[in-house]
Scaffold this motif. Structure first.
Motif, PDB file in Angstrom:
ATOM      1  N   ALA A  15       0.927  -1.317   0.126  1.00  8.40           N
ATOM      2  CA  ALA A  15      -0.074  -0.008  -0.030  1.00  8.40           C
ATOM      3  C   ALA A  15       0.966   1.249   0.082  1.00  8.40           C
ATOM      4  O   ALA A  15       2.134   1.166   0.367  1.00  8.40           O
ATOM      5  N   LEU A  16       0.480   2.377  -0.549  1.00  6.24           N
ATOM      6  CA  LEU A  16       1.124   3.683  -0.487  1.00  6.24           C
ATOM      7  C   LEU A  16       2.014   3.708  -1.487  1.00  6.24           C
ATOM      8  O   LEU A  16       1.885   4.667  -2.677  1.00  6.24           O
ATOM      9  N   VAL A  17       3.508   3.330  -1.333  1.00 11.62           N
ATOM     10  CA  VAL A  17       4.400   3.650  -2.252  1.00 11.62           C
ATOM     11  C   VAL A  17       5.552   2.397  -2.467  1.00 11.62           C
ATOM     12  O   VAL A  17       5.775   1.855  -1.348  1.00 11.62           O
ATOM     13  N   ALA A  18       5.867   2.473  -3.459  1.00 13.72           N
ATOM     14  CA  ALA A  18       7.085   1.387  -3.866  1.00 13.72           C
ATOM     15  C   ALA A  18       6.676  -0.014  -3.345  1.00 13.72           C
ATOM     16  O   ALA A  18       7.391  -0.679  -2.403  1.00 13.72           O
ATOM     17  N   VAL A  19       6.234  -0.650  -4.454  1.00 12.05           N
ATOM     18  CA  VAL A  19       5.590  -2.041  -4.126  1.00 12.05           C
ATOM     19  C   VAL A  19       6.046  -2.886  -5.619  1.00 12.05           C
ATOM     20  O   VAL A  19       5.679  -2.158  -6.597  1.00 12.05           O
ATOM     21  N   GLY A  20       7.018  -3.777  -5.460  1.00 12.39           N
ATOM     22  CA  GLY A  20       7.535  -4.511  -6.644  1.00 12.39           C
ATOM     23  C   GLY A  20       7.671  -5.862  -6.597  1.00 12.39           C
ATOM     24  O   GLY A  20       7.856  -6.517  -5.298  1.00 12.39           O
ATOM     25  N   GLY A  21       7.544  -6.622  -7.645  1.00 13.43           N
ATOM     26  CA  GLY A  21       7.533  -8.155  -7.770  1.00 13.43           C
ATOM     27  C   GLY A  21       8.783  -8.620  -7.272  1.00 13.43           C
ATOM     28  O   GLY A  21       9.126  -9.447  -6.448  1.00 13.43           O
ATOM     29  N   LEU A  22      10.149  -7.893  -7.476  1.00 12.70           N
ATOM     30  CA  LEU A  22      11.377  -8.304  -7.076  1.00 12.70           C
ATOM     31  C   LEU A  22      11.984  -7.245  -6.019  1.00 12.70           C
ATOM     32  O   LEU A  22      12.197  -7.782  -4.818  1.00 12.70           O
ATOM     33  N   ALA A  23      11.736  -5.944  -6.265  1.00 14.52           N
ATOM     34  CA  ALA A  23      12.209  -5.059  -5.227  1.00 14.52           C
ATOM     35  C   ALA A  23      11.180  -3.926  -5.265  1.00 14.52           C
ATOM     36  O   ALA A  23      10.755  -3.458  -5.961  1.00 14.52           O
ATOM     37  N   GLY A  24      10.925  -3.518  -3.957  1.00 19.44           N
ATOM     38  CA  GLY A  24      10.070  -2.290  -3.726  1.00 19.44           C
ATOM     39  C   GLY A  24      10.646  -1.188  -4.066  1.00 19.44           C
ATOM     40  O   GLY A  24      10.138  -0.512  -5.196  1.00 19.44           O
ATOM     41  N   GLN A  25      11.703  -0.858  -3.767  1.00 14.65           N
ATOM     42  CA  GLN A  25      12.575   0.323  -4.207  1.00 14.65           C
ATOM     43  C   GLN A  25      14.002  -0.169  -4.257  1.00 14.65           C
ATOM     44  O   GLN A  25      14.626  -0.702  -3.652  1.00 14.65           O
ATOM     45  N   SER A  26      14.339   0.420  -5.484  1.00 13.69           N
ATOM     46  CA  SER A  26      15.884   0.108  -5.936  1.00 13.69           C
ATOM     47  C   SER A  26      16.586   1.282  -6.249  1.00 13.69           C
ATOM     48  O   SER A  26      16.271   2.136  -7.084  1.00 13.69           O
ATOM     49  N   SER A  27      17.845   1.357  -5.704  1.00 11.94           N
ATOM     50  CA  SER A  27      18.697   2.579  -5.897  1.00 11.94           C
ATOM     51  C   SER A  27      20.148   1.926  -6.463  1.00 11.94           C
ATOM     52  O   SER A  27      20.928   2.360  -6.287  1.00 11.94           O
ATOM     53  N   SER A  28      20.219   0.750  -6.912  1.00 12.95           N
ATOM     54  CA  SER A  28      21.286  -0.016  -7.773  1.00 12.95           C
ATOM     55  C   SER A  28      20.688  -0.546  -8.865  1.00 12.95           C
ATOM     56  O   SER A  28      19.582  -0.701  -9.244  1.00 12.95           O
ATOM     57  N   SER A  29      21.680  -1.248  -9.638  1.00  9.29           N
ATOM     58  CA  SER A  29      21.421  -2.063 -10.543  1.00  9.29           C
ATOM     59  C   SER A  29      20.573  -3.700 -10.414  1.00  9.29           C
ATOM     60  O   SER A  29      20.880  -4.180  -9.320  1.00  9.29           O
ATOM     61  N   VAL A  30      19.968  -3.772 -11.386  1.00 11.02           N
ATOM     62  CA  VAL A  30      19.260  -5.163 -11.528  1.00 11.02           C
ATOM     63  C   VAL A  30      19.587  -5.778 -12.698  1.00 11.02           C
ATOM     64  O   VAL A  30      19.097  -5.188 -13.767  1.00 11.02           O
ATOM     65  N   THR A  31      20.261  -6.978 -12.640  1.00 14.69           N
ATOM     66  CA  THR A  31      20.787  -7.521 -13.845  1.00 14.69           C
ATOM     67  C   THR A  31      20.747  -9.187 -13.803  1.00 14.69           C
ATOM     68  O   THR A  31      20.397  -9.739 -12.896  1.00 14.69           O
TER      69      THR A  31
END
Length: 199
Positions: free
Chosen positions: A128-144
């Motif tokens: 609810a509210l903010v930053a909801v994701g299947g892998l990461a809710g909030q990401s500040s780096s790379s996803v590979t």
């Protein structure tokens, strides 16, 4: 610093606490190495920072997995199927349990500032509210070379909801060779923003 935890399996655990809750550890400092660990059961935080493996991790984590059900009841949940809040790298790791929280909720990690590679999440994610994701809710780096296949849902009025990453806000960071395949659904109404199949 320099601590190592390797080749360990914890099954059918039930861990409940206020904050910094994980089946392996509530918090792991930088310089530590976590490798080839698996967990199952449940991890619940009445406040925040909860993961199926670690609640808050500054360590590098590799070849590890969790099938635990994860839940955080606090507003800033930092809830992840593997790690709630991750500052270290996550490599060749996975989570398959369902994750429920409010802000910063992800199938693998709730909030990450370290890179994610060759990792996956397959459980359902509800926030609810903010930053909801299947892998990461909030990401500040790379996803590979990573993916998420679980369905993602959030309440009406939620912002930044994605099939792979809910919100990615660091300049110069990237998503490469990664995908999501689960459904992304936000509650009815026209007051939700930044909803995407990937990000």
């Amino acid at each position: 610093n320099g601590a190592e935890v390797r080749d360990l399996s914890i099954t059918d655990a039930s861990i409940t606490g206020s904050s910094y809750v994980g089946i392996l550890a509530g918090r792991v400092s930088s310089g530590a190495t976590i490798e080839n660990i698996s967990t199952s059961g449940s991890a619940t935080a009445t406040d925040s920072r909860v993961g199926g493996l670690i609640g808050d991790s500054q360590a590098d984590v590799s070849d590890s997995s969790s099938s635990a059900t994860v839940r955080a009841d606090g507003s800033y949940s930092y809830a992840g199927g593997l790690i709630g809040n991750a500052a270290g790298s996550i490599e060749a790791s996975s989570a398959s349990g369902s994750v429920t929280g409010q802000i910063y909720v992800g199938g693998l990690v709730g909030y990450n500032t370290g890179p994610i590679s060759t990792s996956s999440a397959t459980g359902t994610v509800s926030g609810a509210l903010v930053a909801v994701g299947g892998l990461a809710g909030q990401s500040s780096s790379s996803v590979t070379d990573s993916h998420a296949t679980g369905d993602v849902s959030a309440t009406s009025g939620s912002d930044a909801v994605g099939g792979l990453v809910g919100n990615m806000n660091a300049d110069g960071e990237s998503i490469q060779r990664s995908f999501s395949s689960g459904a992304v659904q936000v509650g009815s109404g026209d007051n939700s923003n930044y909803i995407g199949g990937l990000v």
